[in-house]
Enzyme design. Sequence first.
Site, PDB file in Angstrom:
ATOM      1  N   ARG A 272     -97.140   5.419   0.097  1.00 23.35           N
ATOM      2  CA  ARG A 272     -96.225   6.353  -0.559  1.00 23.35           C
ATOM      3  C   ARG A 272     -95.265   5.576  -1.447  1.00 23.35           C
ATOM      4  NH1 ARG A 272     -94.527  10.183   4.602  1.00 23.35           N
ATOM      5  NH2 ARG A 272     -96.656  10.621   5.308  1.00 23.35           N
ATOM      6  N   ARG A 287     -88.396   1.876   5.542  1.00 21.53           N
ATOM      7  CA  ARG A 287     -88.882   2.699   4.436  1.00 21.53           C
ATOM      8  C   ARG A 287     -89.609   1.792   3.455  1.00 21.53           C
ATOM      9  NH1 ARG A 287     -86.960   7.811   4.416  1.00 21.53           N
ATOM     10  NH2 ARG A 287     -87.443   8.125   2.228  1.00 21.53           N
ATOM     11  N   GLU A 368     -86.958   8.382  12.465  1.00 22.62           N
ATOM     12  CA  GLU A 368     -88.008   9.379  12.641  1.00 22.62           C
ATOM     13  C   GLU A 368     -89.356   8.674  12.795  1.00 22.62           C
ATOM     14  OE1 GLU A 368     -90.729  12.120   9.880  1.00 22.62           O
ATOM     15  OE2 GLU A 368     -88.609  12.082   9.313  1.00 22.62           O
ATOM     16  N   SER A 371     -93.162  13.795  12.960  1.00 24.44           N
ATOM     17  CA  SER A 371     -92.805  15.178  12.633  1.00 24.44           C
ATOM     18  C   SER A 371     -93.956  16.044  13.105  1.00 24.44           C
ATOM     19  CB  SER A 371     -92.593  15.365  11.127  1.00 24.44           C
ATOM     20  OG  SER A 371     -91.380  14.796  10.706  1.00 24.44           O
ATOM     21  N   ARG A 410     -92.127   1.800  12.511  1.00 23.90           N
ATOM     22  CA  ARG A 410     -90.801   2.173  13.004  1.00 23.90           C
ATOM     23  C   ARG A 410     -90.697   2.001  14.517  1.00 23.90           C
ATOM     24  NH1 ARG A 410     -88.733   7.275   9.276  1.00 23.90           N
ATOM     25  NH2 ARG A 410     -88.886   6.153   7.291  1.00 23.90           N
TER      26      ARG A 410
END
Length: 459
Positions: A272, A287, A368, A371, A410
Amino acid sequence: MLSRQFVRENPETVRDAVDARGADVDLDHILEIDEEWRELKAEGDGLRHERNEVSRTIGELKQAGDEEAAQEAIDRSQELKEELQAVEERADELEAELEERLLDIPNVPQDDVPVGQEEADNVEVERWGFDELRELPAEITPHYDLGEDLEIIDEGRAAKTTGAGFYFLKGDGARLEHALIQFMLDVHREQDYVDLFPPIPVNSTSMTGTGQLPKFADDAYRIGGGETEAYDEEDLWLCPTAEVPVTNMYRDEILLADDLPLKHQAYTPNFRREAGEHGTETRGIVRVHQFNKVELVNFVEPDESNDRLESLVEEAAAVLERLGLPYRILDLCTGDLTVASARTYDIEVWAPGDDMDEGPEQGGRWLEVSSASNFEDYQARRAGLRYRPERHESADYLHTLNASGTAVGRVMVAILEYYQNEDGTVTVPAALRPYMGGQERMEGHDPVGESAVGAGEKE
């Protein structure tokens, strides 16, 4: 996507959903296009019927010897053909525009989703693991500094080989990454997930099917073209999440109720363009542009999707619990949902190395790592995913759900910060030791190259 019938019959519900999400959608124009399209379809049906009637009379008039009237009927038939062609061409143009604009309308949030526009409006529903925390060093070193100290994370050399937002893992770091991936796959295999190893490039049709296109084209890596240039159905993109290939695996197929629930898991590297913009998120591996994760994708009958979502959250959270990592669960507000989701729960692991304003009272920050979302039939309509409740019944759209199970990088950050010791080493969580040959502690590696000792030869 929402069906055009639903949008037509429930404009205020759709308008409320658009407003709740802060989406930029001209719903009135979409409804106008739909109304004109339906009027043209009705006009076309009338012209087609009249033409059939005229064509039927031509033979009768010729048989009766009335050549003048027959010629008038032939002329009228040609006029009707031309009128019908113009109407159908305009209807096709409107339908194509309607289908394109329907893709911009976000899913309708479930009735009891918290209403809000930003992360602060999300609702914490559970917190786990804070009652018995391990003893932490007096001062916790953030993972990006610890990774450099131990010589297991190298951002500088990755920037040289690829660019900012990428990183090398070395020695124990790479070994920990591999261990986490295999551990996660094993955990979810116990939960009856069937493994998939999907292709990494995905085409535009697949990206559209799960909702990445057209909205998130700027965040994706397109192969052989600029992200803002026009793309067609067969153009390829680097996988942004395994949700895309796995969900589209059954695109335009009809499954049977006996096949459901269908649970797949897939490990992929993901790509991404979006990355941190300020503060500590620009450092380290929180990130980045390339990251690994295990994705859980579920296909279920509609009346089972809400219960499946609750179970899906538990299945993803099981990874953190087995690793002994404290976490919390958030019920996302309407403004924080993705375009395709009707409800989402975020699972955030505790990383104690960097303080944040919204962090727990123990300090540190939330990351996070999953999700878990119920898309209901939104993705299914885009991707043509249907099922037959009974073999003799007509097919209907199924519901899709997914969750990260979990984001590997993460989780690694949380391990490096939560399991670090006063001497700068890191304890390997007990659940991972079998995957690391019984290794109990990560002590780091010697640096490599002249820069490790200054100019001159290494001693």
